[in-house]
Design a protein around this motif. Structure first.
Motif, PDB file in Angstrom:
ATOM      1  N   THR A  78      40.365  33.972  47.077  1.00 15.52           N
ATOM      2  CA  THR A  78      41.784  33.842  47.404  1.00 15.52           C
ATOM      3  C   THR A  78      42.281  34.902  48.371  1.00 15.52           C
ATOM      4  O   THR A  78      43.074  34.629  49.278  1.00 15.52           O
ATOM      5  N   ASN A 165      32.580  38.641  38.013  1.00 17.27           N
ATOM      6  CA  ASN A 165      33.101  37.402  38.593  1.00 17.27           C
ATOM      7  C   ASN A 165      34.224  37.728  39.577  1.00 17.27           C
ATOM      8  O   ASN A 165      35.014  38.659  39.366  1.00 17.27           O
ATOM      9  N   ARG A 167      36.959  36.486  40.051  1.00 22.05           N
ATOM     10  CA  ARG A 167      38.312  36.429  39.488  1.00 22.05           C
ATOM     11  C   ARG A 167      38.741  37.759  38.870  1.00 22.05           C
ATOM     12  O   ARG A 167      39.919  37.938  38.557  1.00 22.05           O
ATOM     13  N   TYR A 168      37.823  38.695  38.685  1.00 18.43           N
ATOM     14  CA  TYR A 168      38.135  40.016  38.138  1.00 18.43           C
ATOM     15  C   TYR A 168      38.271  41.080  39.228  1.00 18.43           C
ATOM     16  O   TYR A 168      38.412  42.259  38.933  1.00 18.43           O
ATOM     17  N   GLY A 174      42.062  38.484  42.651  1.00 20.75           N
ATOM     18  CA  GLY A 174      41.684  37.865  41.394  1.00 20.75           C
ATOM     19  C   GLY A 174      42.839  37.853  40.409  1.00 20.75           C
ATOM     20  O   GLY A 174      43.956  38.275  40.708  1.00 20.75           O
ATOM     21  N   SER A 176      44.369  35.855  36.464  1.00 18.22           N
ATOM     22  CA  SER A 176      44.558  34.545  35.846  1.00 18.22           C
ATOM     23  C   SER A 176      45.758  33.787  36.403  1.00 18.22           C
ATOM     24  O   SER A 176      45.765  32.551  36.409  1.00 18.22           O
ATOM     25  N   ASP A 179      44.568  32.064  39.555  1.00 19.14           N
ATOM     26  CA  ASP A 179      43.452  31.152  39.326  1.00 19.14           C
ATOM     27  C   ASP A 179      43.814  30.019  38.383  1.00 19.14           C
ATOM     28  O   ASP A 179      43.534  28.854  38.658  1.00 19.14           O
TER      29      ASP A 179
END
Length: 336
Positions: A78, A165, A167-168, A174, A176, A179
């Motif tokens: 992202t 990952n 996303r972290y 990253g 939540s 995502d």
């Protein structure tokens, strides 16, 4: 652009979602062909091109320079979206980008305006919005199945991801919210309208990876209807929304990521009946790609642009108004 030949699509990045869902769906859309696949790794580019077609290209800029590519699919982390979306638009390419379109509301507005100014299509690959399931739910609402819609609840969460990952990784945007949270936020906009306002939110920060790992938000429409959305990486899997009306409820499970062969079930609950309706399977990724092709060949997609901006505004409001929870965190975010 006349639809005399398939739209030639270039792939920026060989992500998991590209390999698993988007590119298999592309093979189902006859008006689209994979013309090139770009990766920083020659081996990755060759492997994906061998499976889905197109020329293997090393480096993203080289793909943007190709005259044999009409449009690009940005399948990168992202935090890299905005830069490569802008580069692609300036190279004269239409763009389909993974959700969220960018990590920041001002960047989303800038990208949409750039696309509009150049007569190019820019779409966000938030595929669930193209699943026929939600058209069936709208029909039930229009028929008065639950009376007047009063509120929506939506949840998208799943268990913790492997360490490391993407996303972290905060440097790659990253977390939540960006995502998972975008899904129930989009569902709220879909059924309650684009003018929602975030009146309260929380984001729980990870103790090791400094990104949000869970969150909630309360939203209000101008007419007083409300939505409560929950999301995160710390949950048993749930992917659902519920519409609560004056005379009943509509419950939709597997709402955001159903496989293409999955037949979704919509549950209607009223005082005097409980009824389940099994709907046809649908490939929402193929539907999104077909919608993208129609926009490219028809010249732009202003309605989609407005929806993307509205969703980005909601995400920015959650970021800016959330109370941050977790070790060493307090107060609110800055919304950037």
């Amino acid at each position: 652009m006349k639809n005399e030949r398939p739209v030639r699509l270039g792939i920026l990045g060989c992500s998991d979602i590209a390999r698993r869902r988007t590119l298999p769906a592309a093979l189902k859309v006859p008006e689209l062909t994979v013309a090139a696949v770009a990766s920083r790794s020659e081996d990755n580019a060759r492997a994906v091109a061998a499976r889905f077609g197109g020329e293997a290209v090393v480096g993203y800029e080289a793909l943007l320079e190709s005259p044999d590519v009409d449009a690009v699919y940005v399948s990168l982390p992202t935090g890299l979206h905005h830069d490569w979306i802008v580069r692609a638009l300036r190279a004269g390419k239409h763009v389909l980008a993974e959700k969220p379109l960018t990590a920041r509301y001002p960047d989303t507005v800038t990208a949409v305006r750039l696309a509009d100014s150049r007569g190019l299509t820019l779409m966000e690959n938030l595929t669930f919005t193209q699943h026929s399931l939600h058209d069936a739910v709208r029909e039930m609402l229009d028929e008065g199945s639950i009376g007047e819609l009063r509120s929506l609840t939506g949840e998208f969460g799943f268990p913790p991801l492997p360490p490391g990952n993407v996303r972290y990784q905060p440097e790659l945007a990253g977390g939540s919210l960006l995502d998972a949270g975008v899904y129930p936020l989009a569902a709220a906009s879909m059924f309650l309208g684009p003018d929602l306002d975030v009146v309260g939110a929380t984001l729980r920060m990870g103790t090791e990876a400094k990104v949000d790992v869970a969150g909630d938000a309360l939203l209000c429409a101008p007419d007083g209807r409300t939505a409560h959305v929950s999301f995160g990486f710390e949950h048993a899997y749930r992917c659902a929304y519920t519409l609560w009306g004056s005379e009943g409820r509509i419950i939709v499970d597997r709402a955001f990521t159903p496989p293409p062969d999955f037949r979704p079930t919509v549950r209607l609950e009223r005082a005097d009946e409980v009824r389940e309706r099994v709907l046809p399977a649908d490939d929402q990724f193929a539907g999104t790609l077909a919608c993208f092709v129609r926009a490219v060949t028809g010249g732009g997609s202003a309605a989609h642009s407005a929806d993307v901006i509205a969703r980005a505004r909601l995400v920015s409001q959650v970021q800016g108004r959330a109370r941050l929870l977790g070790d060493g965190w307090s107060g609110g975010a800055d919304g950037r």
